[in-house]
Enzyme design. Structure first.
Site, short mmCIF file in Angstrom:
data_model
loop_
_atom_site.label_atom_id
_atom_site.label_comp_id
_atom_site.label_asym_id
_atom_site.label_seq_id
_atom_site.Cartn_x
_atom_site.Cartn_y
_atom_site.Cartn_z
N LYS A 1 7.92 -17.74 -10.28
CA LYS A 1 7.03 -16.61 -10.83
C LYS A 1 5.79 -17.25 -11.64
O LYS A 1 5.96 -18.29 -12.50
CB LYS A 1 7.95 -15.87 -11.85
CG LYS A 1 7.06 -14.33 -12.35
CD LYS A 1 8.09 -13.63 -13.44
CE LYS A 1 7.21 -12.85 -14.12
NZ LYS A 1 7.61 -12.31 -15.22
N LYS B 1 -10.85 -2.71 19.18
CA LYS B 1 -9.51 -3.36 19.26
C LYS B 1 -9.04 -3.08 20.70
O LYS B 1 -8.04 -3.50 21.05
CB LYS B 1 -8.63 -2.34 18.21
CG LYS B 1 -8.74 -2.62 16.76
CD LYS B 1 -7.70 -2.63 15.90
CE LYS B 1 -8.10 -2.78 14.52
NZ LYS B 1 -6.91 -3.16 13.75
N LYS C 1 -13.33 1.62 15.87
CA LYS C 1 -11.93 0.85 16.17
C LYS C 1 -11.58 0.84 17.50
O LYS C 1 -10.99 -0.18 17.75
CB LYS C 1 -11.07 1.67 14.88
CG LYS C 1 -10.30 0.81 14.11
CD LYS C 1 -9.67 1.42 12.99
CE LYS C 1 -10.37 1.12 11.62
NZ LYS C 1 -9.78 1.53 10.42
N ASP D 1 -4.49 -6.43 5.58
CA ASP D 1 -5.73 -7.26 6.16
C ASP D 1 -5.42 -8.53 5.71
O ASP D 1 -5.74 -9.46 6.64
CB ASP D 1 -6.86 -6.75 6.02
CG ASP D 1 -6.88 -5.16 6.73
OD1 ASP D 1 -6.57 -5.05 7.91
OD2 ASP D 1 -7.71 -4.30 6.14
N ASN E 1 0.73 -1.30 0.03
CA ASN E 1 -0.09 -0.04 0.09
C ASN E 1 1.11 1.19 -0.01
O ASN E 1 2.23 1.25 -0.02
CB ASN E 1 -0.91 -0.05 1.02
CG ASN E 1 -0.23 0.08 2.56
OD1 ASN E 1 0.48 0.84 2.98
ND2 ASN E 1 -0.26 -1.19 3.24
N PRO F 1 -2.97 -11.79 10.90
CA PRO F 1 -3.13 -11.63 12.08
C PRO F 1 -3.41 -10.06 12.57
O PRO F 1 -2.74 -9.08 11.89
CB PRO F 1 -2.07 -12.16 12.92
CG PRO F 1 -0.87 -12.00 11.97
CD PRO F 1 -1.58 -12.29 10.69
N ASP F 2 -4.13 -9.73 13.44
CA ASP F 2 -4.34 -8.22 13.91
C ASP F 2 -3.55 -7.99 14.94
O ASP F 2 -3.56 -8.28 16.03
CB ASP F 2 -5.81 -7.82 13.98
CG ASP F 2 -5.89 -6.19 14.44
OD1 ASP F 2 -4.87 -5.66 14.90
OD2 ASP F 2 -7.03 -5.80 14.12
N ILE F 3 -2.32 -7.28 14.46
CA ILE F 3 -1.07 -7.02 15.58
C ILE F 3 -1.65 -6.21 16.62
O ILE F 3 -1.40 -6.61 17.97
CB ILE F 3 0.02 -6.46 14.99
CG1 ILE F 3 0.51 -7.16 13.64
CG2 ILE F 3 1.33 -6.32 16.14
CD1 ILE F 3 1.59 -6.71 12.92
N PHE G 1 -3.75 3.62 15.05
CA PHE G 1 -4.02 4.55 14.04
C PHE G 1 -5.13 4.25 13.10
O PHE G 1 -5.33 2.90 12.92
CB PHE G 1 -2.76 4.84 13.28
CG PHE G 1 -1.89 5.87 13.80
CD1 PHE G 1 -1.16 5.84 14.84
CD2 PHE G 1 -1.57 7.03 13.00
CE1 PHE G 1 -0.43 6.95 15.40
CE2 PHE G 1 -1.07 8.29 13.51
CZ PHE G 1 -0.40 8.21 14.60
#
Ligand code: CTP
Length: 402
Positions: A294, A348, A344, A284, A215, A312-314, A330
């Site tokens: 390749k 979280k 959020k 995600d 990203n 995993p959501d750290i 964030f």
């Protein structure tokens, strides 16, 4: 360079003898750019390496070189020069000059004014510069330790190529490094004794050996927070995804690529830190399997289907540890910033979420932040990322248990 803490400061810049005097010229210019005023004082040995004319031109003020200088009405340059100074920085500080300081000798203007400065109000910083053998000599090490014990702050030296052709410790820090360290010196130490763990940048999820999903996060906000936290006295570990940014000074950096790697590095470290700041734009999802070779077009016109699996959501994992660090998340959103940030925060289980508009900030040097905690929201208006990071660091410090 974003060093507003130097704006309006008055620095006495002392030069003793050494080839590194050329770096003092650049430092003088950078200090001026940062809004500081510089009064240059040179020893006789320094004048063998660079002229007072150059230093006067760069600082915009006549240079002082002698304690017998009759320009001061009371003929007491050694007293007057430090009475309005915010700090004395000796760069370069030679082995001989540091030896003088250690003994409290005062046979030239620079050593005299160091001794005569109001010690509580006018700090002394030294940037040693010398050959590696001179630096390593027990006498020099003893003198540096004594100068530090007497209250001086020692910046560097660095290791590397030396003017004499040898390689080792003793190189004076570069002008920009000295500028950073001097700016940091003036920051309030609101995080002294605290340990911060920060994630930053994007992650990269491999599809095959040459392709991947990533990203637009540049990592700038996370790196700025690492710098600001370090300036505030914290010990900082920065876990960075693939970014092209220099490591902030005195920050421990661990480079990772994928979300899973970031998770695997962060989790064992989290419990030993007081604060966890998750600025990373963690992917995600990742391809369920990364192809070993390749993926080639087979000519049929068929596009490959890439099966995805969740990362995993750290942040959420750290926040659910039995004794979690103070967690700051964030939220990079494209719309309804405050609503999403509030959701959020609850989802979280973190005390503080910092919201920003992703597309408006990715890669830029400035940002606008909204802090969302149990009490409500507070906006930090648009500013440079380092200024915002310093403000955020103060906000975090204020929320930590004493
Ligand atoms: N985060 C994390 N691990 C993940 C995903 C996100 O640690 N796998 C952290 C980010 O570093 C950030 C916060 O969680 O501090 C929110 O990230 P964001 O991507 O905005 O939230 P998501 O949970 O992914 O929610 P959504 O994509 O629905 O906005």
């Amino acid at each position: 360079m974003d060093t507003p803490q130097l704006a309006g400061r008055h620095i006495v810049l002392g030069l003793s003898g050494g080839v590194a005097c050329f770096k003092a010229a650049e430092l003088t210019r950078e200090l001026g750019r940062a809004g500081a005023t510089v009064q240059v004082v040179m020893t006789e040995a320094a004048e063998a390496f660079i002229t007072a004319v150059t230093m006067q031109a760069l600082s915009g003020r006549p240079v002082f070189t002698s304690q017998w200088d009759a320009r001061e009405p009371n003929n007491m340059a050694h007293i007057n020069l430090t009475r309005t100074a915010d700090a004395v920085l000796v760069a370069p500080a030679s082995a001989d000059f540091i030896a003088k300081l250690a003994q409290g000798r005062a046979d030239d203007l620079l050593s005299l004014l160091c001794l005569a400065r109001p010690i509580e109000r006018c700090p002394l910083l030294l940037a040693p510069a010398m050959n590696r053998e001179m630096w390593a000599h027990p006498a020099t090490q003893r003198n540096v330790a004594q100068a530090a014990a007497d209250g001086a702050t020692v910046l560097g030296p660095a290791a590397g190529d030396q003017a004499c052709g040898e390689v080792g410790d003793g190189r004076m820090l570069e002008a920009t490094e000295l500028l950073d360290d001097l700016g940091a010196f003036f920051q309030p130490k609101v995080l002294a004794g605290r340990r911060l763990l920060i994630t930053a940048g994007p992650t990269y999820e491999a599809i095959d050996p040459v392709r991947g999903i990533t990203n637009l996060s540049s990592g700038k906000m996370g790196f700025a927070i690492a710098q600001a936290a370090r300036e505030a006295g914290a010990e900082v570990t920065l876990v960075a995804g693939p970014v092209h940014l220099p490591t902030p000074r005195h920050v421990r950096r661990i480079d990772v690529r994928s979300a899973q790697q970031m998770h695997d590095v962060v989790l064992p470290l989290a419990a030993s830190h007081d604060v966890f700041v998750a600025t990373a734009a963690v992917a995600d999802w990742r391809p369920a399997a990364s192809a070993e070779q390749k993926i080639k077009k087979d000519g049929s016109g068929q596009v490959p289907t890439i099966a995805m699996t969740e990362n995993p959501d750290i942040l959420a994992t750290v926040a659910r540890l039995p004794q979690p660090p103070y967690c700051v998340g964030f939220a990079a959103e494209s719309h309804d910033l405050v609503r999403h940030a509030r959701e959020k925060r609850l989802r979280k289980h973190v005390p503080l979420i910092v919201g920003n508009l992703g597309p408006a900030t990715f890669g830029r040097d400035d940002n606008t932040l909204v802090l969302v905690d149990a009490q409500g929201e507070r906006e930090l208006p648009t500013a440079g990322k380092l200024s915002l990071a310093r403000e955020l660091v103060r906000e975090i410090a204020a929320r930590l248990a004493p």
